[in-house]
Design an enzyme around this catalytic site. Sequence first.
Site, PDB file in Angstrom:
ATOM      1  N   ASP A 121       0.845  -1.194   0.000  1.00 29.01           N
ATOM      2  CA  ASP A 121       0.000   0.000   0.000  1.00 29.01           C
ATOM      3  C   ASP A 121       0.878   1.241   0.000  1.00 29.01           C
ATOM      4  O   ASP A 121       1.703   1.439   0.889  1.00 29.01           O
ATOM      5  CB  ASP A 121      -0.902  -0.005   1.239  1.00 29.01           C
ATOM      6  N   TYR A 155       3.263  10.196  -0.205  1.00 27.82           N
ATOM      7  CA  TYR A 155       4.188   9.704   0.815  1.00 27.82           C
ATOM      8  C   TYR A 155       5.608  10.148   0.473  1.00 27.82           C
ATOM      9  O   TYR A 155       6.102   9.897  -0.627  1.00 27.82           O
ATOM     10  CB  TYR A 155       4.124   8.183   0.922  1.00 27.82           C
ATOM     11  N   HIS A 162      -7.974   8.870  -1.533  1.00 24.00           N
ATOM     12  CA  HIS A 162      -7.254   8.886  -0.263  1.00 24.00           C
ATOM     13  C   HIS A 162      -8.074   9.412   0.915  1.00 24.00           C
ATOM     14  O   HIS A 162      -8.050   8.837   1.999  1.00 24.00           O
ATOM     15  CB  HIS A 162      -5.988   9.730  -0.419  1.00 24.00           C
ATOM     16  N   ARG A 163      -8.770  10.527   0.721  1.00 19.10           N
ATOM     17  CA  ARG A 163      -9.522  11.103   1.844  1.00 19.10           C
ATOM     18  C   ARG A 163     -10.601  12.031   1.295  1.00 19.10           C
ATOM     19  O   ARG A 163     -10.338  12.798   0.366  1.00 19.10           O
ATOM     20  CB  ARG A 163      -8.589  11.874   2.776  1.00 19.10           C
ATOM     21  N   ASN A 197     -10.508   6.284   4.486  1.00 17.45           N
ATOM     22  CA  ASN A 197     -10.970   7.241   5.497  1.00 17.45           C
ATOM     23  C   ASN A 197     -12.429   7.640   5.269  1.00 17.45           C
ATOM     24  O   ASN A 197     -12.795   8.811   5.347  1.00 17.45           O
ATOM     25  CB  ASN A 197     -10.064   8.485   5.495  1.00 17.45           C
ATOM     26  N   GLY A 235       0.171   3.407  15.978  1.00 15.23           N
ATOM     27  CA  GLY A 235       1.293   4.325  15.972  1.00 15.23           C
ATOM     28  C   GLY A 235       2.453   3.883  16.830  1.00 15.23           C
ATOM     29  O   GLY A 235       3.470   4.569  16.913  1.00 15.23           O
ATOM     30  N   GLY A 278       3.010  -1.140   8.656  1.00 11.36           N
ATOM     31  CA  GLY A 278       4.203  -0.561   8.080  1.00 11.36           C
ATOM     32  C   GLY A 278       5.440  -1.247   8.617  1.00 11.36           C
ATOM     33  O   GLY A 278       5.397  -1.976   9.609  1.00 11.36           O
TER      34      GLY A 278
END
Length: 277
Positions: A33, A38, A112-113, A143, A196, A241
């Site tokens: 992804d 990014y 994306h959003r 999202n 996170g 990730g």
Amino acid sequence: MGAMTLTQVPGYDEARAIRTVHAAVDAGVTLFDTADVYGPGAGAGVNESMLARALARYPGPTDQVIISTKGGHLRPGDQTWETDGRPEHLRRACEASLHRLGLDALPLYLHHRPDPKIPYAETMGALHDLHAAGLIRRAGISNADTEQIRLARTILGEALVAVENEYSPGFRSSEPEMALCEELGLAFLSWGPFGGMRKAKELGAKYGAFEAVARERGVSAHQVVLAWQLAKSPAIIPIPGAGRPESVRDSAAAAGLSLDAEELERLEMGQEAEEGA
């Protein structure tokens, strides 16, 4: 595998990022992804380009690998994020991603959003047009709430295959969207599955039940988090990730970790206890 952390980190090391991608493919990862924004820096396709180079240099076959990328975000500055849901922007973004990835059609392209300045139906219409033009093989949204998912399904029909929302032990408000994906037969891609937290020690400090089960099983807390997610719904596909080969190998091993009913109950009760503390 979520590719953002391969490049959007301090001291970005491309050689290590490429080794990590190769380790992921070796471990059986088939979905990467990424997104056009990014970084490092303001993005401009850095992550997409790195991923394309890494896969091109892989010594074995990559015909089973699916690259999922996204458009609709902007990064005018390193720490600034904006949205652009205009059809003309999404078309340009899609074509730029195709060029960077060296593909004739994107295997999976997600909006994306949501952009509050543009009607969501208008943006979904742009995704529909990209699919009809053969620029993307499958469409997804990210999202998004349940109302937006239903609207996207109405406009995109069977072209819509995935929803990518944040979900982790510390962020569970996407469960209605996950349930709807299961109902509609869509994949639910969970971004930020560790909340996170990058180190098992830090994760355990916040989610003690996961750390306890991990100690008993002799695995990392990250693996327990991913196994817990996989047990939540047949629709879920976590996209953790990783910035090092060791990290991606550890995450991939979670696919073989099956938690029993007692462990799953402890994890659920542990979260409820922490939330109520």
